[in-house]
Design a protein around this motif. Structure first.
Motif, PDB file in Angstrom:
ATOM      1  N   VAL A 196      -3.677   5.593  -8.896  1.00 25.33           N
ATOM      2  CA  VAL A 196      -4.954   5.573  -9.624  1.00 25.33           C
ATOM      3  C   VAL A 196      -4.760   6.125 -11.028  1.00 25.33           C
ATOM      4  O   VAL A 196      -5.298   5.593 -12.015  1.00 25.33           O
ATOM      5  CB  VAL A 196      -6.022   6.373  -8.852  1.00 25.33           C
ATOM      6  N   SER A 197      -3.957   7.194 -11.142  1.00 21.48           N
ATOM      7  CA  SER A 197      -3.691   7.768 -12.454  1.00 21.48           C
ATOM      8  C   SER A 197      -2.849   6.824 -13.310  1.00 21.48           C
ATOM      9  O   SER A 197      -3.116   6.660 -14.511  1.00 21.48           O
ATOM     10  CB  SER A 197      -2.980   9.111 -12.301  1.00 21.48           C
ATOM     11  N   PHE A 198      -1.840   6.183 -12.706  1.00 20.36           N
ATOM     12  CA  PHE A 198      -1.015   5.223 -13.456  1.00 20.36           C
ATOM     13  C   PHE A 198      -1.860   4.085 -14.009  1.00 20.36           C
ATOM     14  O   PHE A 198      -1.614   3.590 -15.119  1.00 20.36           O
ATOM     15  CB  PHE A 198       0.081   4.652 -12.559  1.00 20.36           C
ATOM     16  N   ALA A 199      -2.844   3.646 -13.229  1.00 22.71           N
ATOM     17  CA  ALA A 199      -3.689   2.545 -13.676  1.00 22.71           C
ATOM     18  C   ALA A 199      -4.661   2.974 -14.761  1.00 22.71           C
ATOM     19  O   ALA A 199      -5.080   2.149 -15.591  1.00 22.71           O
ATOM     20  CB  ALA A 199      -4.460   1.966 -12.481  1.00 22.71           C
ATOM     21  N   ALA A 200      -5.018   4.255 -14.791  1.00 27.21           N
ATOM     22  CA  ALA A 200      -6.059   4.712 -15.714  1.00 27.21           C
ATOM     23  C   ALA A 200      -5.522   5.185 -17.049  1.00 27.21           C
ATOM     24  O   ALA A 200      -6.195   5.026 -18.083  1.00 27.21           O
ATOM     25  CB  ALA A 200      -6.868   5.836 -15.059  1.00 27.21           C
ATOM     26  N   VAL A 201      -4.324   5.807 -17.053  1.00 30.76           N
ATOM     27  CA  VAL A 201      -3.775   6.370 -18.291  1.00 30.76           C
ATOM     28  C   VAL A 201      -2.335   5.903 -18.460  1.00 30.76           C
ATOM     29  O   VAL A 201      -1.791   5.180 -17.623  1.00 30.76           O
ATOM     30  CB  VAL A 201      -3.837   7.921 -18.270  1.00 30.76           C
ATOM     31  N   ALA A 202      -1.712   6.349 -19.551  1.00 30.89           N
ATOM     32  CA  ALA A 202      -0.323   5.979 -19.812  1.00 30.89           C
ATOM     33  C   ALA A 202       0.606   6.614 -18.781  1.00 30.89           C
ATOM     34  O   ALA A 202       0.338   7.698 -18.249  1.00 30.89           O
ATOM     35  CB  ALA A 202       0.076   6.427 -21.218  1.00 30.89           C
ATOM     36  N   VAL A 203       1.699   5.913 -18.485  1.00 26.77           N
ATOM     37  CA  VAL A 203       2.665   6.412 -17.514  1.00 26.77           C
ATOM     38  C   VAL A 203       3.225   7.760 -17.957  1.00 26.77           C
ATOM     39  O   VAL A 203       3.396   8.684 -17.141  1.00 26.77           O
ATOM     40  CB  VAL A 203       3.798   5.389 -17.325  1.00 26.77           C
ATOM     41  N   SER A 204       3.506   7.881 -19.243  1.00 27.46           N
ATOM     42  CA  SER A 204       4.067   9.139 -19.746  1.00 27.46           C
ATOM     43  C   SER A 204       3.106  10.306 -19.544  1.00 27.46           C
ATOM     44  O   SER A 204       3.518  11.417 -19.203  1.00 27.46           O
ATOM     45  CB  SER A 204       4.406   8.996 -21.231  1.00 27.46           C
ATOM     46  N   PHE A 205       1.814  10.056 -19.700  1.00 32.71           N
ATOM     47  CA  PHE A 205       0.837  11.126 -19.527  1.00 32.71           C
ATOM     48  C   PHE A 205       0.717  11.525 -18.056  1.00 32.71           C
ATOM     49  O   PHE A 205       0.595  12.716 -17.733  1.00 32.71           O
ATOM     50  CB  PHE A 205      -0.524  10.697 -20.080  1.00 32.71           C
ATOM     51  N   VAL A 370      11.899   8.693 -17.196  1.00 34.13           N
ATOM     52  CA  VAL A 370      10.708   7.866 -16.985  1.00 34.13           C
ATOM     53  C   VAL A 370       9.766   7.960 -18.182  1.00 34.13           C
ATOM     54  O   VAL A 370       9.251   6.945 -18.677  1.00 34.13           O
ATOM     55  CB  VAL A 370       9.989   8.289 -15.687  1.00 34.13           C
ATOM     56  N   ILE A 371       9.516   9.176 -18.670  1.00 36.98           N
ATOM     57  CA  ILE A 371       8.623   9.347 -19.822  1.00 36.98           C
ATOM     58  C   ILE A 371       9.182   8.644 -21.057  1.00 36.98           C
ATOM     59  O   ILE A 371       8.465   7.919 -21.763  1.00 36.98           O
ATOM     60  CB  ILE A 371       8.392  10.845 -20.100  1.00 36.98           C
ATOM     61  N   GLY A 372      10.469   8.836 -21.318  1.00 37.23           N
ATOM     62  CA  GLY A 372      11.081   8.228 -22.500  1.00 37.23           C
ATOM     63  C   GLY A 372      11.056   6.712 -22.460  1.00 37.23           C
ATOM     64  O   GLY A 372      10.654   6.055 -23.437  1.00 37.23           O
ATOM     65  N   PHE A 373      11.470   6.120 -21.337  1.00 39.01           N
ATOM     66  CA  PHE A 373      11.503   4.660 -21.246  1.00 39.01           C
ATOM     67  C   PHE A 373      10.110   4.061 -21.265  1.00 39.01           C
ATOM     68  O   PHE A 373       9.909   2.961 -21.816  1.00 39.01           O
ATOM     69  CB  PHE A 373      12.250   4.236 -19.981  1.00 39.01           C
ATOM     70  N   SER A 374       9.129   4.728 -20.656  1.00 41.39           N
ATOM     71  CA  SER A 374       7.768   4.174 -20.664  1.00 41.39           C
ATOM     72  C   SER A 374       7.195   4.156 -22.074  1.00 41.39           C
ATOM     73  O   SER A 374       6.499   3.206 -22.461  1.00 41.39           O
ATOM     74  CB  SER A 374       6.861   5.005 -19.743  1.00 41.39           C
ATOM     75  N   ILE A 375       7.498   5.173 -22.874  1.00 41.91           N
ATOM     76  CA  ILE A 375       7.024   5.181 -24.262  1.00 41.91           C
ATOM     77  C   ILE A 375       7.670   4.053 -25.054  1.00 41.91           C
ATOM     78  O   ILE A 375       7.018   3.370 -25.865  1.00 41.91           O
ATOM     79  CB  ILE A 375       7.320   6.557 -24.910  1.00 41.91           C
ATOM     80  N   ILE A 376       8.963   3.822 -24.831  1.00 46.40           N
ATOM     81  CA  ILE A 376       9.676   2.773 -25.561  1.00 46.40           C
ATOM     82  C   ILE A 376       9.188   1.389 -25.155  1.00 46.40           C
ATOM     83  O   ILE A 376       8.899   0.527 -25.997  1.00 46.40           O
ATOM     84  CB  ILE A 376      11.191   2.904 -25.329  1.00 46.40           C
ATOM     85  N   VAL A 377       9.073   1.148 -23.837  1.00 48.27           N
ATOM     86  CA  VAL A 377       8.725  -0.192 -23.343  1.00 48.27           C
ATOM     87  C   VAL A 377       7.297  -0.561 -23.716  1.00 48.27           C
ATOM     88  O   VAL A 377       7.024  -1.677 -24.186  1.00 48.27           O
ATOM     89  CB  VAL A 377       8.937  -0.261 -21.817  1.00 48.27           C
ATOM     90  N   PHE A 378       6.353   0.352 -23.502  1.00 43.43           N
ATOM     91  CA  PHE A 378       4.953   0.026 -23.728  1.00 43.43           C
ATOM     92  C   PHE A 378       4.490   0.369 -25.141  1.00 43.43           C
ATOM     93  O   PHE A 378       3.354   0.049 -25.504  1.00 43.43           O
ATOM     94  CB  PHE A 378       4.069   0.760 -22.704  1.00 43.43           C
TER      95      PHE A 378
END
Length: 417
Positions: A196-205, A370-378
């Motif tokens: 639910v959190s992944f769907a609502a906010v950024a993965v990094s957050f 995970v945080i680093g790659f999610s910021i780069i990809v998205f």
């Protein structure tokens, strides 16, 4: 024809009376196969070959022979094969040659290579899962249903693995089920709220908020389990709380649904850890995770049907198919479930191979990846304060994990001493 054993006794002393022939043993006592040995017609004694006798008969026959000769009974010597001979395929042959030792493989000689490969696959699958999972939510925002898919694909994988015997399924009884039920319920709740959190906010957050999990673990250990937490551990958690607070205040994707869901996930996984300690079993980690996944799947299905079922039937499925097509939609759901199950299974197998300190470092580095790659990809835009807060939180988790691992190692050494 006299026995070899008894014929040797006639040379010991002339004053020893001649022994009578022992009674003929029935052929049922010693099964005779072709080439296995021979029994002469007079005494039934072994005279050649590799005839196998029951140990109790050998002991009784040797003790009776010693008694007949008035010799004190001596302990029967048993010749044990060497380890190399026992492991050799030719150990049972009559060649009598030395067994060849199999060469040691590269992975056995350098176990660090295998452990490094496990870490790489754990990180790789985790990053791919988070990226694909977020991409699905961009066109199919139904986290309860997607959570069911995650667990469902994993359960099918486990059932197929049990069918082919890799691994062999461990038995389950009512007592074990009662122990695993609260663990699986907490696992299901933590998994759903994370999605639910992944769907609502950024993965990094979401991962930044989930960095608070050690804080909840320490609080539960102190106030629920009654374990005394050292002051150094509490102090190491201060930068974690500070960093998450800084990141949350200026996070561009912040909303209360994503924040609260991630916090509930932290609490759920904390209670999962508590119940896991109470449900310690001798079952291997692969079977244990399979049973937890099955129970968690059953727990997750009713909320998905009640909360998202009507929307899915009305327009959820049709909208997703219209955006990406039926083939890609089904393929994405299948692969996100596979990546979820495999990265969790590999994480369990990896952490079993390493020391607590390596375990702690591995968990921290995973979150950084995970945080680093999610910021780069998205291409998520983050403020300077959010970036600084995230770094402070991750550093605090690293310090906490290092101190905790050191304390656990000291306790283990004291117990062994």
């Amino acid at each position: 024809m006299e026995s070899r054993v008894l014929s040797g006794a006639t040379t010991i002393s002339a004053g020893i009376p001649r022994l009578r022939q022992p009674a003929r043993l029935s052929s049922a006592c010693f099964p005779i196969g072709s080439g296995s040995g021979a029994v002469d017609g007079s005494g039934g004694n072994l005279i050649w070959g590799r005839q196998l006798r029951p140990a109790i008969l050998l002991e009784s026959s040797s003790s009776s022979a010693a008694g007949a000769l008035n010799f004190p009974a001596t302990k029967r010597e048993v010749v044990k094969p060497s380890r190399a001979a026992a492991s050799s395929p030719a150990a049972g042959s009559d060649s009598g040659g030395d067994a060849k030792i199999a060469p040691v493989g590269l992975l056995e000689k350098y176990p660090a290579i295998t452990t490094g490969f496990f870490f790489f696959m754990w990180y790789f699958l985790n990053v791919i899962f988070n990226i694909l999972n977020k991409k699905i939510y961009n066109y199919f925002p139904y986290p309860y249903f997607v959570s069911v898919i995650h667990l469902g694909v994993g359960v099918v994988y486990c059932l197929v693995s049990w069918t082919v015997g890799l691994p062999k399924r461990a038995p389950m009884d009512s007592n074990l089920f009662k122990l695993l039920l609260p663990v699986a319920v907490c696992h299901a709740l933590g998994h759903v709220t994370s999605n639910v959190s992944f769907a609502a906010v950024a993965v990094s957050f979401t991962h930044t908020i989930k960095a608070l999990e050690p804080f909840f673990n320490a609080a539960a250990s102190q106030f629920i389990l009654g374990q005394q937490i050292p002051l150094t551990l509490w102090l190491s958690l201060a930068p974690v709380v500070l960093g998450v607070s800084m990141a949350s205040l200026t996070e561009l994707s912040f909303n209360w649904l994503g924040f609260i869901s991630a916090m509930i996930s932290n609490i759920s996984f904390t209670y999962r850890s508590i119940y896991s300690k109470k449900a310690m079993t001798d079952m291997d980690s692969t079977n244990l995770y399979a049973y937890i996944s099955i129970i968690a799947l059953v727990v997750c299905i009713p909320p998905a049907i009640i909360l998202e079922g009507p929307k899915l039937m009305k327009h959820g499925f049709s909208d997703a198919i219209a955006k990406v097509g039926l083939t890609k939609f089904i393929s994405d759901l299948f692969w996100v479930g596979m990546f979820y199950h495999l990265y969790n299974q590999l994480a369990t197998n990896t952490l079993e191979r390493v020391a607590p300190l390596t375990h702690a470092v591995g968990n921290v580095l995973k979150r950084v990846f995970v945080i680093g790659f999610s910021i780069i990809v998205f291409g998520n835009k983050i403020s300077t304060q959010t970036g600084i807060g995230t770094c402070i939180a991750i550093a605090g988790v690293a310090i906490y994990s290092f101190i905790k691992a050191k304390l656990e190692e000291e306790k283990r050494q004291m117990k062994s001493a």
